[in-house]
Motif scaffolding. Structure first.
Motif, PDB file in Angstrom:
ATOM      1  N   THR A 180      16.222  -3.427   6.025  1.00 40.52           N
ATOM      2  CA  THR A 180      16.036  -4.678   5.492  1.00 40.52           C
ATOM      3  C   THR A 180      17.039  -5.221   4.453  1.00 40.52           C
ATOM      4  OG1 THR A 180      14.129  -4.216   4.028  1.00 40.52           O
ATOM      5  CG2 THR A 180      13.683  -4.740   6.195  1.00 40.52           C
ATOM      6  N   SER A 181      17.105  -4.375   3.301  1.00 41.78           N
ATOM      7  CA  SER A 181      18.064  -4.435   2.304  1.00 41.78           C
ATOM      8  C   SER A 181      18.015  -6.104   1.594  1.00 41.78           C
ATOM      9  CB  SER A 181      19.428  -4.594   2.770  1.00 41.78           C
ATOM     10  OG  SER A 181      19.615  -3.122   3.081  1.00 41.78           O
ATOM     11  N   PRO A 182      16.541  -6.583   1.488  1.00 41.73           N
ATOM     12  CA  PRO A 182      16.554  -8.049   1.064  1.00 41.73           C
ATOM     13  C   PRO A 182      17.021  -8.332  -0.558  1.00 41.73           C
ATOM     14  CG  PRO A 182      14.466  -6.905   0.630  1.00 41.73           C
ATOM     15  CD  PRO A 182      15.406  -5.702   1.525  1.00 41.73           C
ATOM     16  N   GLN A 183      17.264  -9.685  -0.767  1.00 42.00           N
ATOM     17  CA  GLN A 183      17.330 -10.067  -2.088  1.00 42.00           C
ATOM     18  C   GLN A 183      16.058 -10.160  -2.598  1.00 42.00           C
ATOM     19  OE1 GLN A 183      20.137 -13.271  -2.480  1.00 42.00           O
ATOM     20  NE2 GLN A 183      20.725 -13.248  -0.447  1.00 42.00           N
ATOM     21  N   LEU A 184      15.090 -10.608  -2.146  1.00 46.42           N
ATOM     22  CA  LEU A 184      13.701 -10.883  -2.413  1.00 46.42           C
ATOM     23  C   LEU A 184      12.557 -10.587  -1.755  1.00 46.42           C
ATOM     24  CD1 LEU A 184      12.296 -12.926  -4.727  1.00 46.42           C
ATOM     25  CD2 LEU A 184      12.542 -14.805  -2.978  1.00 46.42           C
ATOM     26  N   VAL A 185      11.428  -9.831  -2.340  1.00 43.53           N
ATOM     27  CA  VAL A 185      10.259  -9.446  -1.626  1.00 43.53           C
ATOM     28  C   VAL A 185       9.274  -9.981  -2.249  1.00 43.53           C
ATOM     29  CG1 VAL A 185       8.945  -7.291  -1.423  1.00 43.53           C
ATOM     30  CG2 VAL A 185      11.522  -6.962  -1.174  1.00 43.53           C
ATOM     31  N   SER A 235       0.725  -1.194  -0.002  1.00 37.65           N
ATOM     32  CA  SER A 235      -0.077  -0.045   0.016  1.00 37.65           C
ATOM     33  C   SER A 235       0.963   1.142  -0.040  1.00 37.65           C
ATOM     34  CB  SER A 235      -1.026   0.108   1.327  1.00 37.65           C
ATOM     35  OG  SER A 235      -0.246   0.211   2.337  1.00 37.65           O
ATOM     36  N   ALA A 236       0.140   2.458  -0.270  1.00 41.44           N
ATOM     37  CA  ALA A 236       0.931   3.593  -0.446  1.00 41.44           C
ATOM     38  C   ALA A 236       1.675   4.000   0.857  1.00 41.44           C
ATOM     39  CB  ALA A 236       0.005   4.733  -1.126  1.00 41.44           C
ATOM     40  N   GLY A 237       0.890   3.635   2.044  1.00 37.62           N
ATOM     41  CA  GLY A 237       1.294   4.082   3.445  1.00 37.62           C
ATOM     42  C   GLY A 237       2.442   3.239   4.017  1.00 37.62           C
ATOM     43  N   SER A 238       2.817   2.240   3.350  1.00 34.73           N
ATOM     44  CA  SER A 238       3.847   1.406   3.927  1.00 34.73           C
ATOM     45  C   SER A 238       5.352   1.480   2.942  1.00 34.73           C
ATOM     46  CB  SER A 238       3.186  -0.020   4.136  1.00 34.73           C
ATOM     47  OG  SER A 238       3.034  -0.361   2.695  1.00 34.73           O
ATOM     48  N   SER A 239       5.914   0.604   3.263  1.00 34.78           N
ATOM     49  CA  SER A 239       7.477   0.626   2.817  1.00 34.78           C
ATOM     50  C   SER A 239       8.168   2.009   2.878  1.00 34.78           C
ATOM     51  CB  SER A 239       7.299   0.033   1.322  1.00 34.78           C
ATOM     52  OG  SER A 239       6.798  -1.307   1.356  1.00 34.78           O
ATOM     53  N   ASP A 240       8.469   2.292   4.171  1.00 28.52           N
ATOM     54  CA  ASP A 240       9.238   3.667   4.212  1.00 28.52           C
ATOM     55  C   ASP A 240      10.463   3.311   3.751  1.00 28.52           C
ATOM     56  OD1 ASP A 240       9.124   6.250   5.767  1.00 28.52           O
ATOM     57  OD2 ASP A 240      11.214   5.339   6.169  1.00 28.52           O
ATOM     58  N   PRO A 241      11.094   4.605   3.090  1.00 28.87           N
ATOM     59  CA  PRO A 241      12.537   4.170   2.391  1.00 28.87           C
ATOM     60  C   PRO A 241      13.543   3.810   3.581  1.00 28.87           C
ATOM     61  CG  PRO A 241      11.548   6.221   1.539  1.00 28.87           C
ATOM     62  CD  PRO A 241      10.690   5.651   2.650  1.00 28.87           C
ATOM     63  N   ALA A 261       8.781   0.180  -7.039  1.00 26.04           N
ATOM     64  CA  ALA A 261       9.969   0.660  -7.607  1.00 26.04           C
ATOM     65  C   ALA A 261      11.020   0.996  -6.603  1.00 26.04           C
ATOM     66  CB  ALA A 261       9.492   2.044  -8.430  1.00 26.04           C
ATOM     67  N   ARG A 262      10.553   1.412  -5.133  1.00 20.18           N
ATOM     68  CA  ARG A 262      11.424   1.598  -4.281  1.00 20.18           C
ATOM     69  C   ARG A 262      12.295   0.604  -4.020  1.00 20.18           C
ATOM     70  NH1 ARG A 262       7.241   5.081  -1.990  1.00 20.18           N
ATOM     71  NH2 ARG A 262       6.679   3.563  -0.325  1.00 20.18           N
ATOM     72  N   TRP A 263      11.432  -0.727  -3.671  1.00 20.70           N
ATOM     73  CA  TRP A 263      12.201  -1.922  -3.353  1.00 20.70           C
ATOM     74  C   TRP A 263      13.038  -2.291  -4.647  1.00 20.70           C
ATOM     75  CZ3 TRP A 263      12.125  -4.264   1.291  1.00 20.70           C
ATOM     76  CH2 TRP A 263      10.838  -3.710   2.117  1.00 20.70           C
ATOM     77  N   ARG A 264      12.714  -2.108  -5.808  1.00 24.22           N
ATOM     78  CA  ARG A 264      13.838  -2.364  -6.869  1.00 24.22           C
ATOM     79  C   ARG A 264      15.028  -1.785  -6.717  1.00 24.22           C
ATOM     80  NH1 ARG A 264       8.973  -3.841 -11.437  1.00 24.22           N
ATOM     81  NH2 ARG A 264       8.604  -5.813 -10.491  1.00 24.22           N
ATOM     82  N   ARG A 265      14.702  -0.297  -6.376  1.00 19.08           N
ATOM     83  CA  ARG A 265      15.892   0.511  -6.438  1.00 19.08           C
ATOM     84  C   ARG A 265      16.913   0.143  -5.511  1.00 19.08           C
ATOM     85  NH1 ARG A 265      12.179   4.724  -7.652  1.00 19.08           N
ATOM     86  NH2 ARG A 265      11.885   5.199  -5.292  1.00 19.08           N
ATOM     87  N   ARG A 266      16.633  -0.536  -4.498  1.00 14.31           N
ATOM     88  CA  ARG A 266      17.583  -1.211  -3.347  1.00 14.31           C
ATOM     89  C   ARG A 266      17.913  -2.660  -4.052  1.00 14.31           C
ATOM     90  NH1 ARG A 266      19.895   2.071   0.122  1.00 14.31           N
ATOM     91  NH2 ARG A 266      20.174  -0.079   1.337  1.00 14.31           N
ATOM     92  N   GLY A 267      17.793  -3.116  -5.140  1.00 18.60           N
ATOM     93  CA  GLY A 267      18.099  -4.129  -5.717  1.00 18.60           C
ATOM     94  C   GLY A 267      17.649  -5.582  -5.363  1.00 18.60           C
ATOM     95  N   ALA A 268      16.057  -5.255  -4.824  1.00 19.72           N
ATOM     96  CA  ALA A 268      15.388  -6.416  -4.669  1.00 19.72           C
ATOM     97  C   ALA A 268      14.591  -6.885  -5.875  1.00 19.72           C
ATOM     98  CB  ALA A 268      14.654  -6.163  -3.436  1.00 19.72           C
TER      99      ALA A 268
END
Length: 795
Positions: A706-711, A694-700, A730-737
Motif C-alpha cells: 500500500t505504501s500510503p502517505q496517510l493512515v 489489531s495485532a492480527g492485521s497490518s502484515d508487513p 510503528a510498522r506503518w510509521r517505519r514505512r513513512g506514513a
C-alpha cells in the motif's frame, strides 16, 4: 469633569453589560485558558476601571468579563477527575441530583458525592454523571429501578473524566460537562454493593413523587406531556416526540418555560391584588402594589424550583425580581434595563451558562422583543408581531446551535402558545397545586389538561410528517452567525428603511454555506468519530457513499443516530447513493438502521452471506465510476464464504490524484492473499487501518504494497482491545506514513485532489479549552484504560 461623568455609561447599564458579555464570550470560546494569576490581576484591573465614571468604563467591564469567565472555566476544569484517577473503582456515598432517567437497559443520573473525609479525595463534593446497567443476560430491569430522586446511596463506581465524540454536527459532551461542573462520568460496578442510605428528600424527591402521581391518575398516553408542563419532567418523552417538537418548533414550550413562569407570577400578583381589594385593612400593613409584587416573586421562585431551576425560568425570576425591587423603590425601569440586570446577575453567578444553548435562546428572544416592540402595544396586538420578531431574530441561533430550522414553527406557535399556555398549563398547575394540598384531589384537572392537549398534539404530529416541516442546515463558519444577526437587525428596522431585501444576502453564508465538495475527479474521505467502530463517508462532486455505520446497542448508544446522521447533515449530505456495510459485526453495522431511517439510501451492499439486509453484494471485481472517480471491490471473491471479519468488503477508490483504500476488518491472512493476487491494486495514498490496528492485521507485506502517505484509524478512547496496537502503528510509521486516530483527533477529514493531499482533524481544527484529549495529553495519560463498558462507548 461633571460633563464627562454625565456622558459615562451607567455601571449596570446596557453598554457595560454588553461589554461584559463580549468579554466572557471571547474568554470561553478561546482555544486555551491563561493561568489563574494573570486572570486574577485582570479581574481586579477590570473592576477598578469599571467603577471609574468615564466614557471608557465599558472597557473595564469587558476586561472583568474575560477574567471572571476564565476563572470559572479554570475552576470547572480543575474540579474534573485527575488524570491519575482514570479508570479507578471507588466507593462513594452521596445524593441523587435531579430526576433519574430510566431506559430499557440502564438508568442515567447525576450524583453529588458527600463532602466529607470518608470519600475519595478527588471526588469529595463533586458532581458525577453515572449510568447503572442491568447485568448481562438479564431478562428484566434489575435493582437500578429502586433509584429515586433526592435519595442518598452508597455505590461502587468506575469513573473517568468527561469524554465525548468530536464530529461535525455532534453534541459536545465535554463542553456540556464543563458548563454543568460535572467532574467525572462512570457507571455502577457492583449492584450487590449498592445501598440506599436515606429516602427521597428535597424538591427533587417531591417532583419525582408528584410526577408518579400524574402517571398513575392520568390513564391516557398524553400524561407524559402533563408531567412535562406541570413539573418540567420530560423523561417520558421518546425520540419520536422530540422529533415532532423539533419539526414544529415547539421544544421551548413543552417543558416549563420562562413564559409559563411569567404567567404564574402574573396570576398570583392579580390574586394578591384582588385579596387586598376585598380586604382593605391589609393595606395598613403592606401596600397593595408591594403585596402584588411579593406574590409574583414568591410564586415565580417556587415554580422555577419545581422546574429544577432551568435557565429560562431563572432568567424570568431575575427579571421579575428586578421589577419588584424597582416598584418597592418607587422607580420606573425599562424592559431593556430589566433584561440587562437579569443578564448581569446570571453572568455573575454562572458565566459558564454561556456555553448552553438555553442562554442565547432565552435572552436573545427577549432582547429582540424588547428592541422591536413598543412597550405601549397591547399584548393581544403584539402577539403576531412578536411571532415574526422571534422567528427572524432567533433563526440564526437555532441554525448554529442545532443545525436546523423549523419552517412550520411560526404557524405551530400561533396555535400552541395561547392554547397550551392559557389552557393546558393552568389546568396542569391547578391539578398539581390541589394534589400538593390534599392528595387525590388534582386528578380531574390533570385529566382535563391531557384531554385539552390531545387534539393539538394530533394536529402537530401530522404537520411534522410534512417533508418541508424541518429544514436541516449544513454546518457554517462562525462568522456567518454575526452576518445573519446583522441581516436580522436590518430586516427588523422600522418601515421605510431602504434596502431591506439586500439584508437577505447576509443570511446566505448561514443558510447555504460552502459545503467544501470535491471537484470533478477529486474525492473526500471523512472518518467519523463513532467510538470503538467504523463509519466513513466518501464523497465525489455529486455523489456520497457511506462505508459502515458504527456500533449500536439495543435501547442504548447508537452511533448511527448520535454521530453518523448528524455528521452527514452537518456536511449537507441529503441522501446516500450507496451504503457499504463491510461485514455484519455490530461495531460496523449497528448504526445501519438509524442511517436508513433518517436518509434516503439508493443501494446497500454487503458481503454475500452477511446478516445485513442488502440490495446487492460486494464482490471482488465489481466497479463503477462517479464524477471521474473509480470505485472497485478487491475482496471478497465470488465464492468466498462469509467468515465475519475475514469476509469484509475491501474497497479501492481511485482518482487521477491518488487513491484511497478501505479494508474493513480483514486480518493478516487476507492481506497476504490480496498482496499475492494483485499487489499493484493495493497502492494507495490514504489507507484506513485494517481492523482498527489489531495485532492480527497490518502484515508487513500489505504495508509495503500500500505504501500510503496517510493512515487513518477509527477506535474508541480507552477501548478494552488496546486498539491501535503500538507495534502496528510503528510498522506503518517505519514505512513513512503519518498515522492519525479518531481517539486523539476526533473526526478525520481528508481531501485528495488537484491541490494534493489535505487533512483536517476535528479536535485540532476547532480547539477548545474544554477538550478532553488536550487535558489527558497534558497529564501524560495513555488512552488504553483497563476496562470500559463495551455497550457504552460514550455515556
Amino acid at each position: 469633569m461633571e460633563r464627562a461623568n454625565r456622558s459615562a455609561p451607567a455601571p449596570m447599564g446596557l453598554a457595560c453589560v454588553a461589554a461584559l458579555l463580549a468579554g466572557m464570550v471571547a474568554a470561553l470560546w478561546s482555544p486555551a485558558l491563561p493561568p489563574r494569576v494573570p486572570l486574577w490581576a485582570l479581574l481586579f484591573l477590570g473592576l477598578a476601571a469599571w467603577r471609574v465614571p468615564s466614557r471608557a468604563r465599558w472597557i473595564g467591564a469587558g476586561l472583568a468579563g474575560v477574567a471572571w469567565a476564565g476563572l470559572h472555566a479554570t475552576w470547572s476544569l480543575g474540579a474534573q477527575l485527575p488524570v491519575a484517577w482514570e479508570g479507578r473503582e471507588v466507593t462513594v456515598t452521596g445524593r441523587v441530583v435531579g430526576l433519574p432517567e430510566p431506559q430499557a437497559r440502564r438508568t442515567r443520573f447525576l450524583f453529588r458525592v458527600d463532602d466529607d473525609g470518608e470519600q475519595a479525595v478527588a471526588l469529595q463534593g463533586r458532581l458525577l454523571r453515572l449510568a447503572w446497567y442491568d447485568e448481562f443476560g438479564a431478562t428484566g430491569p434489575g435493582p437500578r429501578t429502586q433509584l429515586g430522586a433526592g435519595e442518598r446511596w452508597r455505590l461502587r463506581v468506575r469513573v473517568r473524566a468527561p469524554r465525548g465524540l468530536a464530529n461535525p454536527g455532534g453534541v459536545d459532551t465535554e463542553r456540556y460537562a464543563a458548563a454543568q461542573r460535572i467532574s467525572a462520568m462512570g457507571y455502577v460496578r457492583d449492584a450487590a454493593m449498592a445501598e440506599r442510605l436515606s429516602p427521597a428528600a428535597g424538591i427533587d424527591g417531591w417532583r419525582s413523587g408528584m410526577s408518579a402521581r400524574i402517571a398513575d391518575q392520568v390513564p391516557d398516553r398524553h400524561a407524559r406531556f402533563v408531567q412535562a408542563l406541570a413539573l418540567g419532567d420530560t423523561r417520558g418523552l421518546d425520540d419520536r416526540d422530540w422529533q415532532v417538537l423539533r419539526a414544529t418548533g415547539l421544544t421551548h414550550l413543552i417543558a416549563i418555560s420562562g413564559f409559563h413562569v411569567g404567567m404564574v407570577a402574573g396570576a398570583c400578583a392579580l390574586a394578591a391584588a384582588g385579596l387586598w381589594w376585598l380586604v382593605p385593612a391589609l393595606a395598613r400593613h403592606v401596600p397593595r402594589p408591594q403585596a402584588a409584587g411579593a406574590a409574583a416573586l414568591v410564586s415565580a421562585l417556587g415554580y422555577a424550583a419545581v422546574a429544577g431551576f432551568a435557565l429560562p425560568t431563572v432568567r424570568t425570576v431575575l427579571m421579575i425580581a428586578v421589577v419588584v425591587l424597582a416598584r418597592l423603590a418607587r422607580r420606573h425601569i425599562r424592559l431593556v434595563d430589566t433584561l440587562a440586570l437579569a443578564m448581569l446577575a446570571v453572568l455573575f453567578f454562572d458565566p459558564l451558562s454561556l456555553l448552553a444553548a438555553g442562554f442565547w435562546l432565552s435572552f436573545g428572544g427577549v432582547a429582540w422583543l424588547a428592541w422591536c416592540l413598543p412597550s405601549s402595544l397591547h399584548w393581544a396586538k403584539a402577539f403576531l408581531p412578536a411571532q415574526g420578531v422571534a422567528t427572524v431574530g432567533l433563526l440564526p441561533f437555532t441554525a448554529v446551535l442545532f443545525g436546523q430550522a423549523s419552517l412550520a414553527g411560526p404557524l405551530a406557535n400561533l396555535l400552541a402558545i395561547p392554547w397550551w399556555s392559557l389552557v393546558v398549563v393552568p389546568l396542569s398547575l391547578v391539578g398539581t397545586g390541589l394534589e400538593a394540598l390534599l392528595p387525590d384531589t388534582g386528578s380531574w384537572a390533570w385529566r382535563a389538561a391531557s384531554a385539552c392537549f390531545a387534539p393539538s398534539w394530533q394536529l402537530f404530529e401530522r404537520v411534522a410528517q410534512h417533508p418541508y416541516a424541518l429544514w436541516w442546515l449544513p454546518e457554517s463558519p462562525a462568522w456567518a452567525l454575526w452576518l445573519a444577526l446583522a441581516g436580522g437587525f436590518w430586516l427588523l428596522l422600522p418601515r421605510g428603511v431602504p434596502g431591506k431585501s439586500l439584508a437577505l444576502l447576509l443570511w446566505l453564508p448561514l443558510l447555504w454555506p460552502d459545503r467544501e465538495r470535491p471537484r470533478e475527479g477529486e474525492v473526500e474521505l471523512l472518518v467519523i468519530d463513532v467510538g470503538q467502530g467504523l463509519s466513513a463517508l466518501v464523497r465525489t462532486a455529486n455523489h456520497a457513499m457511506l462505508f459502515d455505520a458504527g456500533p449500536a446497542v439495543e435501547e442504548g448508544f447508537d452511533a448511527g443516530e448520535r454521530a453518523v446522521v448528524p455528521a452527514l447533515r452537518a456536511l449537507g449530505v441529503p441522501r446516500l447513493h450507496a451504503l457499504v456495510v463491510s461485514h455484519g459485526d455490530n461495531d460496523h453495522a449497528g448504526g445501519v438502521d438509524a442511517v436508513r431511517a433518517s436518509l434516503p439510501v439508493r443501494t446497500v451492499l454487503a458481503p454475500p452471506g452477511s446478516p445485513v439486509d442488502t440490495h446487492a453484494a460486494c464482490i471482488a471485481g465489481a466497479s463503477w465510476h462517479w464524477d471521474g472517480v473509480r470505485f472497485r471491490f478487491l475482496h471478497p471473491g465470488l465464492h468466498f464464504p462469509y467468515l465475519g471479519n475475514e469476509a469484509s468488503c475491501v474497497l479501492k477508490v481511485e482518482t487521477p490524484h491518488g487513491g484511497l483504500l478501505l479494508p474493513g476488518d480483514i486480518g493478516a491472512v487476507i492481506e497476504r492473499g490480496l498482496v499475492h493476487r494483485d499487489a499493484d491494486a493495493l497502492r494507495a495514498d490514504v489507507v484506513v487501518l485494517p481492523h482498527h490496528g489489531s495485532a492480527g492485521s497490518s502484515d508487513p507485506a500489505f504495508i509495503a504494497a500500500t505504501s500510503p502517505q496517510l493512515v487513518l484509524n477509527a477506535s474508541g478512547a480507552g477501548n478494552r482491545f488496546g486498539h491501535p496496537r503500538a507495534d502496528v502503528v510503528a510498522r506503518w510509521r517505519r514505512r513513512g506514513a503519518e498515522v492519525l486516530d479518531t481517539q486523539s483527533g476526533g473526526a478525520l477529514r481528508v481531501w485528495l485532489g488537484a491541490n494534493g493531499l489535505q487533512v483536517r482533524e476535528r479536535r485540532h481544527d476547532q480547539a477548545r479549552w474544554w477538550d478532553a484529549v488536550r487535558r489527558q495529553q497534558a497529564g501524560g495519560l495513555s488512552y488504553r484504560l483497563e476496562e470500559v463498558r463495551p455497550d457504552a462507548p460514550e455515556d
